[in-house]
Design a protein around this motif. Structure first.
Motif, PDB file in Angstrom:
ATOM      1  N   MET A   6       0.842  -1.198   0.000  1.00 58.93           N
ATOM      2  CA  MET A   6       0.000   0.000   0.000  1.00 58.93           C
ATOM      3  C   MET A   6       0.880   1.252   0.000  1.00 58.93           C
ATOM      4  O   MET A   6       1.987   1.247   0.527  1.00 58.93           O
ATOM      5  CB  MET A   6      -0.902   0.037   1.241  1.00 58.93           C
ATOM      6  N   GLY A   7       0.317   2.333  -0.564  1.00 58.78           N
ATOM      7  CA  GLY A   7       1.003   3.621  -0.523  1.00 58.78           C
ATOM      8  C   GLY A   7       1.913   3.834  -1.724  1.00 58.78           C
ATOM      9  O   GLY A   7       2.397   2.886  -2.331  1.00 58.78           O
ATOM     10  N   GLU A   8       2.152   5.098  -2.004  1.00 59.68           N
ATOM     11  CA  GLU A   8       2.972   5.531  -3.147  1.00 59.68           C
ATOM     12  C   GLU A   8       4.331   4.824  -3.198  1.00 59.68           C
ATOM     13  O   GLU A   8       4.754   4.327  -4.231  1.00 59.68           O
ATOM     14  CB  GLU A   8       3.159   7.056  -3.017  1.00 59.68           C
ATOM     15  N   THR A   9       5.019   4.765  -2.056  1.00 61.47           N
ATOM     16  CA  THR A   9       6.343   4.138  -2.042  1.00 61.47           C
ATOM     17  C   THR A   9       6.317   2.747  -1.415  1.00 61.47           C
ATOM     18  O   THR A   9       7.362   2.135  -1.205  1.00 61.47           O
ATOM     19  CB  THR A   9       7.348   4.993  -1.234  1.00 61.47           C
ATOM     20  N   GLY A  10       5.110   2.261  -1.075  1.00 66.77           N
ATOM     21  CA  GLY A  10       5.007   0.944  -0.454  1.00 66.77           C
ATOM     22  C   GLY A  10       5.165   0.975   1.052  1.00 66.77           C
ATOM     23  O   GLY A  10       5.280  -0.067   1.693  1.00 66.77           O
ATOM     24  N   ALA A  11       5.145   2.187   1.637  1.00 67.99           N
ATOM     25  CA  ALA A  11       5.358   2.290   3.091  1.00 67.99           C
ATOM     26  C   ALA A  11       4.172   1.780   3.903  1.00 67.99           C
ATOM     27  O   ALA A  11       4.289   1.581   5.097  1.00 67.99           O
ATOM     28  CB  ALA A  11       5.674   3.737   3.475  1.00 67.99           C
ATOM     29  N   GLY A  12       3.020   1.570   3.269  1.00 66.20           N
ATOM     30  CA  GLY A  12       1.881   0.973   3.975  1.00 66.20           C
ATOM     31  C   GLY A  12       0.640   1.838   3.950  1.00 66.20           C
ATOM     32  O   GLY A  12       0.566   2.832   3.221  1.00 66.20           O
ATOM     33  N   CYS A  13      -0.339   1.464   4.779  1.00 64.51           N
ATOM     34  CA  CYS A  13      -1.615   2.196   4.818  1.00 64.51           C
ATOM     35  C   CYS A  13      -1.452   3.592   5.388  1.00 64.51           C
ATOM     36  O   CYS A  13      -2.216   4.491   5.056  1.00 64.51           O
ATOM     37  CB  CYS A  13      -2.648   1.422   5.640  1.00 64.51           C
ATOM     38  N   VAL A  14      -0.473   3.773   6.267  1.00 63.81           N
ATOM     39  CA  VAL A  14      -0.231   5.112   6.818  1.00 63.81           C
ATOM     40  C   VAL A  14       0.048   6.069   5.668  1.00 63.81           C
ATOM     41  O   VAL A  14      -0.527   7.166   5.587  1.00 63.81           O
ATOM     42  CB  VAL A  14       0.951   5.085   7.813  1.00 63.81           C
ATOM     43  N   GLU A  15       0.885   5.646   4.738  1.00 65.90           N
ATOM     44  CA  GLU A  15       1.183   6.464   3.567  1.00 65.90           C
ATOM     45  C   GLU A  15      -0.035   6.556   2.647  1.00 65.90           C
ATOM     46  O   GLU A  15      -0.390   7.645   2.169  1.00 65.90           O
ATOM     47  CB  GLU A  15       2.382   5.866   2.826  1.00 65.90           C
ATOM     48  N   HIS A  16      -0.694   5.431   2.415  1.00 68.23           N
ATOM     49  CA  HIS A  16      -1.875   5.375   1.542  1.00 68.23           C
ATOM     50  C   HIS A  16      -2.928   6.395   1.968  1.00 68.23           C
ATOM     51  O   HIS A  16      -3.544   7.058   1.134  1.00 68.23           O
ATOM     52  CB  HIS A  16      -2.462   3.960   1.573  1.00 68.23           C
ATOM     53  N   PHE A  17      -3.135   6.531   3.286  1.00 68.91           N
ATOM     54  CA  PHE A  17      -4.174   7.425   3.799  1.00 68.91           C
ATOM     55  C   PHE A  17      -3.643   8.829   4.122  1.00 68.91           C
ATOM     56  O   PHE A  17      -4.373   9.636   4.702  1.00 68.91           O
ATOM     57  CB  PHE A  17      -4.783   6.836   5.076  1.00 68.91           C
ATOM     58  N   GLY A  18      -2.380   9.110   3.803  1.00 71.57           N
ATOM     59  CA  GLY A  18      -1.833  10.432   4.094  1.00 71.57           C
ATOM     60  C   GLY A  18      -1.682  10.709   5.585  1.00 71.57           C
ATOM     61  O   GLY A  18      -1.815  11.851   6.018  1.00 71.57           O
ATOM     62  N   CYS A  19      -1.417   9.674   6.366  1.00 72.06           N
ATOM     63  CA  CYS A  19      -1.301   9.845   7.822  1.00 72.06           C
ATOM     64  C   CYS A  19       0.149   9.843   8.315  1.00 72.06           C
ATOM     65  O   CYS A  19       0.398   9.727   9.525  1.00 72.06           O
ATOM     66  CB  CYS A  19      -2.093   8.768   8.543  1.00 72.06           C
ATOM     67  N   THR A  20       1.096   9.950   7.394  1.00 70.52           N
ATOM     68  CA  THR A  20       2.502   9.979   7.788  1.00 70.52           C
ATOM     69  C   THR A  20       2.733  11.156   8.734  1.00 70.52           C
ATOM     70  O   THR A  20       2.232  12.246   8.491  1.00 70.52           O
ATOM     71  CB  THR A  20       3.397  10.130   6.530  1.00 70.52           C
ATOM     72  N   GLY A  21       3.488  10.920   9.812  1.00 69.09           N
ATOM     73  CA  GLY A  21       3.784  11.991  10.761  1.00 69.09           C
ATOM     74  C   GLY A  21       2.811  12.044  11.933  1.00 69.09           C
ATOM     75  O   GLY A  21       3.053  12.734  12.916  1.00 69.09           O
ATOM     76  N   GLN A  22       1.693  11.314  11.852  1.00 70.90           N
ATOM     77  CA  GLN A  22       0.746  11.270  12.976  1.00 70.90           C
ATOM     78  C   GLN A  22       1.339  10.441  14.114  1.00 70.90           C
ATOM     79  O   GLN A  22       2.139   9.539  13.865  1.00 70.90           O
ATOM     80  CB  GLN A  22      -0.569  10.619  12.524  1.00 70.90           C
ATOM     81  N   PRO A  23       0.942  10.741  15.366  1.00 67.29           N
ATOM     82  CA  PRO A  23       1.423   9.910  16.474  1.00 67.29           C
ATOM     83  C   PRO A  23       0.837   8.507  16.368  1.00 67.29           C
ATOM     84  O   PRO A  23      -0.381   8.341  16.443  1.00 67.29           O
ATOM     85  CB  PRO A  23       0.895  10.622  17.728  1.00 67.29           C
ATOM     86  N   LEU A  24       1.683   7.514  16.136  1.00 73.22           N
ATOM     87  CA  LEU A  24       1.221   6.149  15.846  1.00 73.22           C
ATOM     88  C   LEU A  24       2.286   5.156  16.277  1.00 73.22           C
ATOM     89  O   LEU A  24       3.473   5.483  16.314  1.00 73.22           O
ATOM     90  CB  LEU A  24       1.106   5.965  14.328  1.00 73.22           C
ATOM     91  N   ILE A  25       1.857   3.927  16.555  1.00 70.01           N
ATOM     92  CA  ILE A  25       2.790   2.826  16.765  1.00 70.01           C
ATOM     93  C   ILE A  25       2.549   1.844  15.629  1.00 70.01           C
ATOM     94  O   ILE A  25       1.470   1.265  15.526  1.00 70.01           O
ATOM     95  CB  ILE A  25       2.551   2.166  18.134  1.00 70.01           C
ATOM     96  N   GLN A  26       3.527   1.692  14.759  1.00 67.63           N
ATOM     97  CA  GLN A  26       3.346   0.819  13.593  1.00 67.63           C
ATOM     98  C   GLN A  26       4.073  -0.506  13.805  1.00 67.63           C
ATOM     99  O   GLN A  26       5.256  -0.528  14.106  1.00 67.63           O
ATOM    100  CB  GLN A  26       3.891   1.488  12.328  1.00 67.63           C
ATOM    101  N   ILE A  27       3.315  -1.585  13.589  1.00 67.84           N
ATOM    102  CA  ILE A  27       3.889  -2.926  13.653  1.00 67.84           C
ATOM    103  C   ILE A  27       3.934  -3.475  12.233  1.00 67.84           C
ATOM    104  O   ILE A  27       3.131  -3.072  11.391  1.00 67.84           O
ATOM    105  CB  ILE A  27       2.998  -3.854  14.514  1.00 67.84           C
ATOM    106  N   GLY A  28       4.839  -4.385  11.993  1.00 67.35           N
ATOM    107  CA  GLY A  28       4.843  -5.022  10.677  1.00 67.35           C
ATOM    108  C   GLY A  28       5.655  -6.293  10.707  1.00 67.35           C
ATOM    109  O   GLY A  28       6.165  -6.701  11.754  1.00 67.35           O
ATOM    110  N   THR A  29       5.734  -6.920   9.557  1.00 62.32           N
ATOM    111  CA  THR A  29       6.486  -8.159   9.456  1.00 62.32           C
ATOM    112  C   THR A  29       7.489  -8.073   8.312  1.00 62.32           C
ATOM    113  O   THR A  29       7.279  -7.324   7.357  1.00 62.32           O
ATOM    114  CB  THR A  29       5.538  -9.367   9.245  1.00 62.32           C
ATOM    115  N   LEU A  30       8.565  -8.835   8.436  1.00 62.37           N
ATOM    116  CA  LEU A  30       9.552  -8.933   7.363  1.00 62.37           C
ATOM    117  C   LEU A  30       9.236 -10.129   6.475  1.00 62.37           C
ATOM    118  O   LEU A  30       9.959 -10.413   5.538  1.00 62.37           O
ATOM    119  CB  LEU A  30      10.956  -9.095   7.969  1.00 62.37           C
ATOM    120  N   SER A  31       8.141 -10.846   6.815  1.00 56.94           N
ATOM    121  CA  SER A  31       7.937 -12.171   6.225  1.00 56.94           C
ATOM    122  C   SER A  31       6.849 -12.212   5.162  1.00 56.94           C
ATOM    123  O   SER A  31       6.536 -13.279   4.648  1.00 56.94           O
ATOM    124  CB  SER A  31       7.596 -13.162   7.332  1.00 56.94           C
TER     125      SER A  31
END
Ligand SMILES: *Cc1c(COP(=O)(O)O)cnc(C)c1O
Length: 400
Positions: free
Chosen positions: A219-244
């Motif tokens: 998701m998102g322009e650069t693949g950074a995820g839904c945070v980028e997809h929804f324009g929420c970059t920079g908001q106070p957030l805790i992002q979890i993810g997987t390398l797998s």
């Protein structure tokens, strides 16, 4: 040796019988080829619609070579926990790359996404606190919430109104509050209403933990995820993810503010008391992030495939009158076709497999209703997608 009988273990066979009777029993099938859009499953060549390797990176030579080189240079194991003897420069490089990719201050890698959720949730809230969780959250988020000892309230799937009502009623009774949600729901393929969740979290002074496992790289322009997809970059957030998943390696991470990461390095048990990520997994994930950033065309191809497959399913399958399948709302490479019961989903899954298409047949208790779960990859060809649509069209008449 003499067989000692101890009835303390008799419950196991009884429980297995119950699992079988409910059609819930599962066991793994071996894939005997490298990962990819086409794999060999128990000797049969099948088109793979059951993998989370969205960008087709799990067998990319650049990832493979990075893992080999790291193993040769740094060995097979990290030999200790990160705080004792298991920390390598490679870990810092990966954590920095994740932080840059996500445009946040810092990141911390865990041995898996599952362990990241257990460790982070149980570190940041406790018995005096409240967790509000989407009812369809991933099992690891649910387990993390239980482990924390906080009061857990589920809100209806993606319903901000329900969340807001519960916060109004409950927020003041607790010290900290944490809203927890998948960003891209792994067994449904839909997205959480992130901008609304961010606004509610800020209004009620709640933390918001977002699990980007299926969204990262996708998701998102650069693949950074839904945070980028929804324009929420920079908001106070805790992002979890997987390398797998899209990153094709193994491991998990949390990304966010510098002080949060520093705190977690001291308090997240599933990070403190476990061995550091292996050099091979670390280097492969690092290589994957570089490929994702250098080759946006992989993501464009993935999305084109998603659109194509949706159109094919509409034309070949949903336009028929059998109503064997109902396409659940999806905004991602995860397409779910709901089927009426567990027996049917198994039969349809088997029929598709015998026709050369491997699709996940997902049943309770993993999900509330049985469904075929189709995952699209960037490396599927138009012929692969066509074959799946034609096979779905054929098997839908099998089930009456
Ligand atoms: C797959 C998944 C995880 C677990 O990640 P692993 O690295 O496989 O342990 C966590 N959360 C969600 C939403 C997932 O889909």
């Amino acid at each position: 040796m003499k067989q000692v009988v101890n009835p303390a273990y008799d419950w196991i066979d009884q429980s297995l019988l119950t699992i079988h009777r409910a059609q819930w029993h599962r066991s793994p099938y071996p894939i005997t080829s490298p990962p990819g859009a086409v794999v060999t499953l128990e000797g049969q060549t099948v088109i793979n619609f059951a993998s989370n390797d969205y960008l087709g990176l799990a067998h990319d030579p650049r990832l493979v070579n990075a893992a080999i080189a790291a193993t040769q240079a740094w060995g097979t194991g990290a030999t200790g926990s990160r705080l004792v003897s298991g920390h390598r420069e490679l870990h810092t490089q990966l954590e920095q790359a994740i932080a840059d990719f996500k445009q946040v201050e810092d990141a911390l890698v865990f041995s898996s996404g599952y362990l990241a959720n257990l460790g982070v949730i149980s570190a940041i809230v406790g018995q005096r606190d409240l967790i509000l969780a989407d009812q369809y959250n991933h099992a690891s988020l649910k387990q993390g919430a239980i482990l924390s000892g906080a009061t857990v309230l589920d809100y209806q799937h993606c319903q901000v109104e329900d969340l807001s009502v519960k916060l109004k009623e409950q927020r003041d009774r607790y010290r900290r509050c944490l809203i927890v949600t998948d960003s891209l729901f792994s067994m449904d393929g839909d997205l959480c209403p992130l901008p609304e969740l961010v606004a509610i979290a800020n209004e009620f002074q709640a933390m918001l933990l977002l699990d980007e496992a299926h969204a990262t790289g996708v998701m998102g322009e650069t693949g950074a995820g839904c945070v980028e997809h929804f324009g929420c970059t920079g908001q106070p957030l805790i992002q979890i993810g997987t390398l797998s998943k899209a990153l094709g390696s193994l491991g998990g991470y949390v990304a966010g503010a510098k002080n949060l990461i520093d705190f977690l390095r001291n308090r997240a048990s599933s990070w403190v008391y476990t061995t550091g990520l292996s050099p091979a997994d670390t280097a492969a994930a690092l290589a994957a992030i570089a490929v994702i950033q250098a080759e946006p065309q992989r993501r464009s191809q993935l999305w084109q495939n998603v659109t194509n497959l949706k159109n094919l399913i509409q034309d070949h399958v949903l336009s028929q009158e059998t109503q064997t399948f109902q396409l659940l709302p999806s905004a991602s490479p995860i397409l779910c076709l709901q089927v009426r019961d567990p027996k049917t989903v198994l039969r349809v899954g088997q029929a598709l497999r015998s026709r050369g298409c491997y699709v996940g047949a997902i049943r309770p208790p993993t999900v509330p209703t049985s469904r075929l779960r189709v995952t699209v990859m960037a490396t599927h060809t138009p012929e692969h997608l066509q074959q799946l649509a034609e096979n779905l069209a054929f098997v839908q008449f099998d089930v009456v």
